[in-house]
Motif scaffolding. Structure first.
Motif, PDB file in Angstrom:
ATOM      1  N   PRO A  94       0.839  -1.203   0.000  1.00  0.00           N
ATOM      2  CA  PRO A  94       0.000   0.000   0.000  1.00  0.00           C
ATOM      3  C   PRO A  94       0.874   1.253   0.000  1.00  0.00           C
ATOM      4  N   MET A  95       0.344   2.333  -0.550  1.00  0.00           N
ATOM      5  CA  MET A  95       1.086   3.595  -0.538  1.00  0.00           C
ATOM      6  C   MET A  95       0.109   4.746  -0.407  1.00  0.00           C
ATOM      7  N   THR A  96       0.621   5.852   0.102  1.00  0.00           N
ATOM      8  CA  THR A  96      -0.213   7.043   0.235  1.00  0.00           C
ATOM      9  C   THR A  96      -0.342   7.722  -1.125  1.00  0.00           C
ATOM     10  N   ASN A  97      -1.322   8.588  -1.222  1.00  0.00           N
ATOM     11  CA  ASN A  97      -1.457   9.406  -2.426  1.00  0.00           C
ATOM     12  C   ASN A  97      -0.171  10.180  -2.683  1.00  0.00           C
ATOM     13  N   MET A  98       0.416  10.760  -1.629  1.00  0.00           N
ATOM     14  CA  MET A  98       1.642  11.527  -1.789  1.00  0.00           C
ATOM     15  C   MET A  98       2.756  10.665  -2.384  1.00  0.00           C
ATOM     16  N   HIS A  99       2.938   9.495  -1.825  1.00  0.00           N
ATOM     17  CA  HIS A  99       3.975   8.588  -2.321  1.00  0.00           C
ATOM     18  C   HIS A  99       3.744   8.263  -3.799  1.00  0.00           C
ATOM     19  N   PHE A 100       2.520   7.952  -4.142  1.00  0.00           N
ATOM     20  CA  PHE A 100       2.241   7.555  -5.522  1.00  0.00           C
ATOM     21  C   PHE A 100       2.346   8.734  -6.476  1.00  0.00           C
ATOM     22  N   PHE A 101       1.951   9.924  -6.060  1.00  0.00           N
ATOM     23  CA  PHE A 101       2.098  11.105  -6.911  1.00  0.00           C
ATOM     24  C   PHE A 101       3.576  11.368  -7.200  1.00  0.00           C
ATOM     25  N   ILE A 102       4.412  11.200  -6.180  1.00  0.00           N
ATOM     26  CA  ILE A 102       5.859  11.360  -6.391  1.00  0.00           C
ATOM     27  C   ILE A 102       6.356  10.299  -7.364  1.00  0.00           C
ATOM     28  N   HIS A 103       5.880   9.077  -7.202  1.00  0.00           N
ATOM     29  CA  HIS A 103       6.253   8.005  -8.131  1.00  0.00           C
ATOM     30  C   HIS A 103       5.848   8.362  -9.565  1.00  0.00           C
ATOM     31  N   LEU A 104       4.637   8.865  -9.750  1.00  0.00           N
ATOM     32  CA  LEU A 104       4.164   9.201 -11.096  1.00  0.00           C
ATOM     33  C   LEU A 104       5.006  10.315 -11.719  1.00  0.00           C
ATOM     34  N   ALA A 105       5.392  11.297 -10.922  1.00  0.00           N
ATOM     35  CA  ALA A 105       6.241  12.377 -11.430  1.00  0.00           C
ATOM     36  C   ALA A 105       7.626  11.836 -11.800  1.00  0.00           C
ATOM     37  N   ALA A 106       8.167  10.945 -10.978  1.00  0.00           N
ATOM     38  CA  ALA A 106       9.483  10.353 -11.270  1.00  0.00           C
ATOM     39  C   ALA A 106       9.415   9.474 -12.519  1.00  0.00           C
ATOM     40  N   HIS A 107       8.351   8.723 -12.666  1.00  0.00           N
ATOM     41  CA  HIS A 107       8.142   7.863 -13.835  1.00  0.00           C
ATOM     42  C   HIS A 107       8.099   8.708 -15.102  1.00  0.00           C
ATOM     43  N   LEU A 108       7.394   9.827 -15.043  1.00  0.00           N
ATOM     44  CA  LEU A 108       7.321  10.751 -16.173  1.00  0.00           C
ATOM     45  C   LEU A 108       8.710  11.276 -16.515  1.00  0.00           C
ATOM     46  N   GLY A 109       9.457  11.703 -15.511  1.00  0.00           N
ATOM     47  CA  GLY A 109      10.800  12.231 -15.742  1.00  0.00           C
ATOM     48  C   GLY A 109      11.744  11.192 -16.325  1.00  0.00           C
ATOM     49  N   TYR A 110      11.636   9.961 -15.855  1.00  0.00           N
ATOM     50  CA  TYR A 110      12.475   8.864 -16.359  1.00  0.00           C
ATOM     51  C   TYR A 110      12.247   8.647 -17.853  1.00  0.00           C
ATOM     52  N   HIS A 111      10.992   8.498 -18.240  1.00  0.00           N
ATOM     53  CA  HIS A 111      10.696   8.255 -19.650  1.00  0.00           C
ATOM     54  C   HIS A 111      10.906   9.497 -20.507  1.00  0.00           C
ATOM     55  N   LEU A 112      10.719  10.678 -19.946  1.00  0.00           N
ATOM     56  CA  LEU A 112      11.019  11.912 -20.672  1.00  0.00           C
ATOM     57  C   LEU A 112      12.491  11.932 -21.072  1.00  0.00           C
ATOM     58  N   GLY A 113      13.357  11.521 -20.171  1.00  0.00           N
ATOM     59  CA  GLY A 113      14.784  11.424 -20.487  1.00  0.00           C
ATOM     60  C   GLY A 113      15.045  10.441 -21.616  1.00  0.00           C
ATOM     61  N   GLN A 114      14.318   9.329 -21.636  1.00  0.00           N
ATOM     62  CA  GLN A 114      14.468   8.359 -22.720  1.00  0.00           C
ATOM     63  C   GLN A 114      14.030   8.958 -24.054  1.00  0.00           C
ATOM     64  N   VAL A 115      12.953   9.720 -24.046  1.00  0.00           N
ATOM     65  CA  VAL A 115      12.480  10.358 -25.279  1.00  0.00           C
ATOM     66  C   VAL A 115      13.533  11.338 -25.788  1.00  0.00           C
ATOM     67  N   ASN A 116      14.095  12.126 -24.888  1.00  0.00           N
ATOM     68  CA  ASN A 116      15.130  13.080 -25.274  1.00  0.00           C
ATOM     69  C   ASN A 116      16.322  12.354 -25.886  1.00  0.00           C
ATOM     70  N   TYR A 117      16.757  11.284 -25.278  1.00  0.00           N
ATOM     71  CA  TYR A 117      17.898  10.518 -25.780  1.00  0.00           C
ATOM     72  C   TYR A 117      17.563   9.896 -27.136  1.00  0.00           C
ATOM     73  N   HIS A 118      16.361   9.338 -27.251  1.00  0.00           N
ATOM     74  CA  HIS A 118      15.909   8.728 -28.498  1.00  0.00           C
ATOM     75  C   HIS A 118      15.931   9.751 -29.618  1.00  0.00           C
ATOM     76  N   ARG A 119      15.402  10.937 -29.350  1.00  0.00           N
ATOM     77  CA  ARG A 119      15.347  11.987 -30.385  1.00  0.00           C
ATOM     78  C   ARG A 119      16.756  12.328 -30.887  1.00  0.00           C
ATOM     79  N   ARG A 120      17.685  12.433 -29.974  1.00  0.00           N
ATOM     80  CA  ARG A 120      19.047  12.786 -30.374  1.00  0.00           C
ATOM     81  C   ARG A 120      19.743  11.634 -31.088  1.00  0.00           C
ATOM     82  N   LEU A 121      19.404  10.413 -30.751  1.00  0.00           N
ATOM     83  CA  LEU A 121      20.011   9.257 -31.418  1.00  0.00           C
ATOM     84  C   LEU A 121      19.503   9.064 -32.849  1.00  0.00           C
ATOM     85  N   VAL A 122      18.190   9.212 -33.022  1.00  0.00           N
ATOM     86  CA  VAL A 122      17.613   8.931 -34.334  1.00  0.00           C
ATOM     87  C   VAL A 122      17.523  10.167 -35.201  1.00  0.00           C
ATOM     88  N   GLY A 123      17.627  11.358 -34.592  1.00  0.00           N
ATOM     89  CA  GLY A 123      17.488  12.606 -35.348  1.00  0.00           C
ATOM     90  C   GLY A 123      18.755  12.912 -36.052  1.00  0.00           C
TER      91      GLY A 123
END
Length: 151
Positions: free
Chosen positions: A122-151
């Motif tokens: 179980p997790m609190t709303n606060m914990h999960f909101f932080i997780h969701l923001a971190a998850h977004l940041g993690y994949h955002l970094g992958q998108v940035n790297y992907h763009r530079r690799l394939v562009g």
């Protein structure tokens, strides 16, 4: 007071990163490049974009905001060739959903359990909101790297 500050802060962080995701998608020189998968790159920027939008639309929109959004996680990774304009519209829809949900969120529930079981604990709303923001940041970094690799 601190709960309200937390909700405002997490909302600003998620909104900032969704804006950055849209910026990354716009910077692809071709629509085809958004969907490139090669070598050890297993997820295209388009699929990561769909995954992030589906994730946030589900966990903020459907679960907390009762939007009626129905997630198809498998399709987030299987779909290809969606035009850039449609991806950008999906990002904007996601921004709107997260913002509306957080504006209506009862800040006294920040320490309550998140209403859907997501992990094996179980997790609190606060914990999960932080997780969701971190998850977004993690994949955002992958998108940035992907763009530079394939562009």
């Amino acid at each position: 007071m601190i709960e309200q500050q937390f909700i405002e802060s997490i909302g600003k962080l998620i909104d900032r990163d969704l804006n950055k995701l849209a910026e990354e998608i716009r910077q692809y020189p071709t629509e085809e490049g958004i969907w490139v998968v090669k070598g050890d790159i297993k997820n295209s920027a388009g699929n990561l974009c769909l995954h992030l939008c589906g994730n946030l639309q589900h966990f903020f929109g459907a679960v907390l905001g009762k939007t009626g959004y129905v997630r198809n996680r498998e399709n987030e990774f299987a779909t290809t060739g969606i035009p850039k304009t449609q991806l950008l519209a999906e990002i904007q829809n996601t921004r709107d959903t997260v913002n509306k949900t957080l504006q209506k969120f009862d800040t006294s529930k920040v320490s309550d359990a998140y209403p859907e079981k997501v992990f094996d604990y179980p997790m609190t709303n606060m914990h999960f909101f932080i997780h969701l923001a971190a998850h977004l940041g993690y994949h955002l970094g992958q998108v940035n790297y992907h763009r530079r690799l394939v562009g």
